[in-house]
Design an enzyme around this catalytic site. Structure first.
Site: not given
Ligand code: KIV
Length: 286
Positions: A53-54, A92, A121, A123, A190
């Site tokens: 999502d970056s 993501d 993925k 978070e 991270e």
């Protein structure tokens, strides 16, 4: 330089088994968001392509990752999948696509799989276990992501190194264990001190993939635009920049502009020449 064009397709079980303590090679993960760069990183032989999502802050001009939704992620996942990479494609799950309810998380994960993702993925630690379980129960492989979680930027008050005291470090290790027990086949760590990442890595049987988490993880991930020098921002301390493509691109486009303005472009080899008969027919017109 070694590329690995002939290697076999990378599948989830092969990544899940990559623990360095068992003698495995470190997992190499990097982001890509479109077809040409997916081809490039795949030719270079990475194990995993993360459609992060970056994309929001590296490609789409947003200040953080909160601004993309499932539709935008699916669009970029499909572009990466059209490169038919040998690397495993992980997508993501964007902010708010797995926070409301486990069945909602599952539906959104399925949308990303239909777009071409081979795993997703998400978070967060223990509080994400119901979402992870719902997705894993539907046979969709999941990568966890703990420590500095960029989707929590508002709650964290900025992107800061996490787990810097013994209590927070212990919480992080509990999160890693819970995600592994819930069925995650890998966990991104991270922005945590190296010793904390090493303890978390030792505590789980699935590979940890570090970004700003030191050398003790089972693999590493970086954002492609940081590695290639394509982003305008000053890269974080943990980035190693291997190229300065932004400078190269700026110089190339400036040379093109200068050639157009001076009349040096286009030249003979870049021109479709009219045949003598066409020239004759055109003579005198206009
Ligand atoms: O979106 C992303 O690029 C990521 C990496 C920083 C792990 O999640």
């Amino acid at each position: 330089m070694t590329t690995r064009p002939d290697r076999p397709k990378v599948a989830v079980p092969a990544i899940a088994a990559r623990k360095r303590r068992d003698g495995a090679e470190p997992v190499v993960m990097i982001t890509a968001y479109d077809t040409p760069f997916a081809r490039i990183v795949d030719d270079a032989g990475v194990d995993v392509i993360l459609v992060g999502d970056s994309v929001a802050d590296n490609v789409l001009g947003f200040p953080d990752t909160l601004q993309v939704g499932v539709a935008e992620m699916a669009h970029h996942v499909a572009a990466v999948a059209r490169a038919h990479p040998r690397a495993l494609v992980v997508a993501d799950m964007p902010w708010m696509s797995y926070h409301v309810a486990p069945d909602d998380a599952l539906r959104n994960a399925a949308t990303l799989v239909r777009a071409g993702a081979e795993a997703v993925k998400l978070e967060g630690g223990r509080r994400r276990v119901p979402a992870v379980q719902a997705i894993v129960d539907a046979e969709i492989p999941v990568v966890g992501h703990i420590g500095l979680t960029p989707q929590s930027v508002r709650a964290l008050g900025g992107l800061r190194v996490q787990a810097r005291d013994p209590e927070a470090a212990a919480e992080l290790v509990l999160d890693a264990k819970a995600l592994a027990a819930a069925g995650c086949f890998a966990i991104v760590l991270e922005g945590v001190p190296d010793a904390v990442a090493a303890v978390a890595t030792e505590a789980v049987n699935v590979p940890t993939i570090g970004i700003g988490a030191g050398a003790g993880c089972d693999g590493q991930v970086l954002v492609l635009h940081d590695v290639l020098g394509l982003s305008d921002r000053e890269p974080p301390k943990f980035v190693r920049r291997y190229a300065d493509l932004a400078a190269d691109a700026r110089e190339a486009v400036a040379r093109y502009a200068s050639d157009v303005r001076s009349g040096a472009f286009p030249a003979d080899p870049e021109t479709y020449h009219a045949s003598p008969s066409l020239r004759e027919a055109l003579a005198g017109r206009g």
